[in-house]
Write a protein that holds these residues in place. Structure first.
Motif, short mmCIF file in Angstrom:
data_model
loop_
_atom_site.label_atom_id
_atom_site.label_comp_id
_atom_site.label_asym_id
_atom_site.label_seq_id
_atom_site.Cartn_x
_atom_site.Cartn_y
_atom_site.Cartn_z
N THR A 1 11.23 2.41 -7.14
CA THR A 1 10.44 3.64 -7.14
C THR A 1 11.23 4.74 -6.43
N GLU A 2 11.07 5.96 -6.91
CA GLU A 2 11.72 7.09 -6.25
C GLU A 2 11.03 7.43 -4.93
N LYS A 3 9.78 7.07 -4.82
CA LYS A 3 9.02 7.32 -3.60
C LYS A 3 9.08 6.10 -2.67
N GLU A 4 8.85 6.33 -1.38
CA GLU A 4 8.70 5.25 -0.42
C GLU A 4 7.23 5.08 -0.07
N TYR A 5 6.88 3.85 0.30
CA TYR A 5 5.49 3.54 0.63
C TYR A 5 5.45 2.76 1.93
N GLY A 6 4.45 3.05 2.75
CA GLY A 6 4.26 2.36 4.01
C GLY A 6 3.17 1.32 3.89
N ASP A 7 1.93 1.72 4.19
CA ASP A 7 0.79 0.82 4.01
C ASP A 7 0.28 0.96 2.58
N PHE A 8 0.01 -0.18 1.95
CA PHE A 8 -0.44 -0.13 0.56
C PHE A 8 -0.99 -1.49 0.14
N ILE A 9 -1.67 -1.47 -1.00
CA ILE A 9 -2.01 -2.68 -1.75
C ILE A 9 -1.41 -2.50 -3.14
N LEU A 10 -0.55 -3.41 -3.53
CA LEU A 10 0.15 -3.34 -4.82
C LEU A 10 -0.33 -4.46 -5.71
N GLU A 11 -0.66 -4.12 -6.94
CA GLU A 11 -1.03 -5.11 -7.94
C GLU A 11 -0.22 -4.89 -9.21
N LEU A 12 0.16 -5.97 -9.85
CA LEU A 12 0.87 -5.91 -11.12
C LEU A 12 0.82 -7.26 -11.80
#
Length: 459
Positions: free
Chosen positions: A71-82
Motif C-alpha cells: 500500500t502507498e499509505k501506512e497504517y498504525g492501528d487497524f483491523i484488516l480483512e481479506l
C-alpha cells in the motif's frame, strides 16, 4: 434485448452501491477497488501482479527475491480483512503489516522488513502464524496453537483477519483464532501482499496466489476476545496483558523484588549469589561450582498442572536449569532434585556430550529425553530465548523453545518409568511423579539471567 442489458447493468450498479454502503456502515473501507492497482506499488522483486476477475493475482518468477505489492499509505492501528487462495502446497506467501522498506537492501533492489501474517499451505500448516520478515525470523510459530493449524484450506478462498491495536496483534484463519502477540517494535507501516522467492527453481515458476475483498478499518476499533487456552506471546518483559490476565496468567517474578521465591532448603531468599537489576533476575557466576554461591531458588508456592513460560539468557559456556515438581524431600547435597528443562550452551559446555543421545542439551528433559531442536529456532548465546513447559491435568507434558515444541512425554507412564530406570534419577523412588511441587531456578555456578517468568494453573 437492449432493455434486458440495461436492467442487468443497473442491477450490477445497485449491487456495487449496496456493497459499498455496507462496508461503510461497519466502518471498513476497501484497499482494493477490484479493477486496478491504484494505491499499491510493487517493491523489492520482479514477480508479477495483475488484476483479473476482481482479484489481485501474483505469479512467481525465477531469479527474484521476495516480491511485495505494498500500500502507498501506512497504517498504525487497524483491523484488516481479506480473502486469499493458494492453489499449490509448494507455494509460500504472506501478508505484511506495519512493515517498511530498506531501499538499499538486496543490492539496491530494496528489502521489505516487518511483521508478516504467514500463508503456509505446506504440511507444516503455519498459516496465521506471525513472522518477522528480514529481521527477527519467527515470532509466533503456529505450533503454539496446534488446533488452528487445520483452519487453512488449499485451493479455495480463505478468510483472513489481522487486528493491530496498540501493542496487541491477533490473527484469524477462517474465523478461527490463530496467533496472539504483544510487541512494541513497530507502531505503523505499510500493508503488503507477498509473492515468495523461488530462486532459480523452474518447476515452481508460474505458481499463482489470489487476493480479493481487501478492506480495512482504522477507527472505533474494538479488539476481539481470544480463547483463554491460546498462548499469548508477550514480548514486554515482566508484564501481563489483559488477555493473559483474563486467562489466569500470573507473574512468578515481578521484575523488582524476590517476592514469591526463597532459597532451596532455606526460609528466605539468598543474601548473595543472585542479583535483581533492571527487571532481570540473574544467578551470578562462581566459576562453575554447583550450588556453592547463592544456591538454587524455588517458588514458595507449589504447582500441579500448569502452563509455565520464561525468558532466559545464557553466557558463553553456561549451565543451568529450570526444574519443576521439586519436592525438597531428598535433602541431597548440591542442586535440588526435580524434572529439569535443561539450560545449556550446547557448543561450549561439556555436559552436552554426556548422557545419552544428547539428552543433556538445551531444552531437553535432563538425562531423560532429548529435545528435537532446529538451529534456526535457537537464539545465540547472549540473546534472550523463551522456554515453555506445559503440564496438563492428565500428566502429559510438553517442552517448547522459542515457540517450537521440542519434546513431550507422560509423567508416570511405563515409558517414563523405563527412562528413569536408566538415568541418574533411578536412586529416588517415584522420581518426577509427585502430585505437586515447586518451580526451581538452578545455581550451577554460571551466570544465567531470567525474566518474564509467568504461570497459568490448569484445571
Amino acid at each position: 434485448m437492449r432493455t434486458n442489458k440495461l436492467l442487468t447493468t443497473f442491477a450490477a450498479f445497485l449491487c456495487c452501491t449496496f456493497a459499498t454502503m455496507a462496508q461503510k456502515s461497519d466502518g471498513f473501507t476497501p484497499l482494493f477497488n477490484g479493477k486496478t492497482l491504484d494505491g499499491w506499488k510493487k517493491l523489492a522483486g520482479s514477480a508479477n501482479y495483475i488484476v483479473e476477475n476482481g482479484m489481485i493475482t501474483g505469479t512467481t518468477v525465477t531469479g527474484s527475491p521476495n516480491t511485495f505489492l505494498a500500500t502507498e499509505k501506512e497504517y498504525g492501528d487497524f483491523i484488516l480483512e481479506l480473502e486469499v487462495k493458494i492453489e499449490d502446497s509448494t507455494s509460500n506467501s504472506g501478508i505484511q503489516f506495519r512493515s517498511h522498506l530498506d531501499a538499499s537492501g538486496n543490492n539496491g533492489l530494496g528489502k521489505v522488513f516487518g511483521y508478516q501474517y504467514e500463508l503456509d499451505p505446506s504440511a507444516r500448516k503455519w498459516t496465521g502464524g506471525i513472522y518477522d520478515e528480514s529481521r527477527r525470523d519467527w515470532l509466533y510459530p503456529l505450533s503454539l496453537n496446534a488446533p488452528a493449524q487445520n483452519a487453512f484450506k488449499q485451493g479455495v478462498f480463505n478468510k483472513i483477519r489481522i487486528e493491530c491495536i496498540g501493542h496487541e496483534i491477533k490473527t484469524w484463519v477462517n474465523n478461527i483464532p490463530a496467533a496472539y502477540m504483544v510487541d512494541t517494535v513497530d507502531s505503523k507501516g505499510f500493508i503488503a501482499l507477498q509473492v515468495h522467492s523461488i530462486g532459480n527453481n523452474e518447476q515452481l515458476k508460474g505458481e499463482k496466489i489470489y487476493w480479493k475483498n481487501i478492506r480495512i478499518k482504522t477507527t472505533h476499533l474494538t479488539g476481539a476476545t481470544f480463547p483463554a487456552n491460546i498462548y499469548v506471546l508477550n514480548n514486554i518483559p515482566n508484564s501481563i496483558c489483559p488477555g493473559e490476565q483474563k486467562a489466569g496468567w500470573k507473574l512468578l517474578f515481578d521484575g523488582v523484588t524476590s517476592n514469591g521465591w526463597r532459597g532451596a532448603y532455606k526460609t528466605s531468599f539468598p543474601e548473595n549469589g543472585w542479583q535483581i537489576k533492571d527487571g532481570i533476575l540473574t544467578v551470578l557466576s562462581s566459576e562453575g561450582k554447583e550450588s556453592m554461591n547463592g544456591g538454587d531458588i524455588v517458588t514458595t508456592a507449589e504447582f500441579s498442572a500448569f502452563d509455565l513460560s520464561f525468558d532466559f539468557k545464557l553466557t558463553p559456556g553456561a549451565n543451568s536449569g529450570l526444574k519443576y515438581f521439586v519436592t525438597l524431600t531428598e535433602n541431597n547435597k548440591g542442586s535440588a532434585i526435580g524434572l529439569e528443562f535443561q539450560l545449556l550452551d550446547d557448543v561450549l559446555h561439556p555436559d552436552a556430550k554426556l548422557g545419552r543421545d544428547g539428552n543433556r542439551t538445551l531444552a531437553s528433559l535432563y538425562d531423560l529425553i532429548t529435545a528435537a531442536k532446529q538451529t534456526r529456532f535457537i537464539h545465540p548465546i547472549g540473546q534472550w530465548n523463551t522456554g515453555r513447559i506445559v503440564v496438563y491435568p492428565n500428566n502429559h507434558v510438553e517442552h517448547y523453545l522459542n515457540g517450537i515444541k521440542v519434546l513431550e512425554y507422560d509423567r508416570g507412564s511405563k515409558n517414563f518409568k523405563d527412562l528413569v530406570a536408566i538415568s541418574k534419577y533411578n536412586v529416588w523412588p517415584n522420581f518426577g511423579e509427585a502430585p505437586k511441587g515447586h518451580i526451581l531456578l538452578q545455581d550451577h555456578g554460571n551466570e544465567v539471567s531470567f525474566r518474564s517468568i509467568k504461570i497459568r494453573q490448569l484445571q
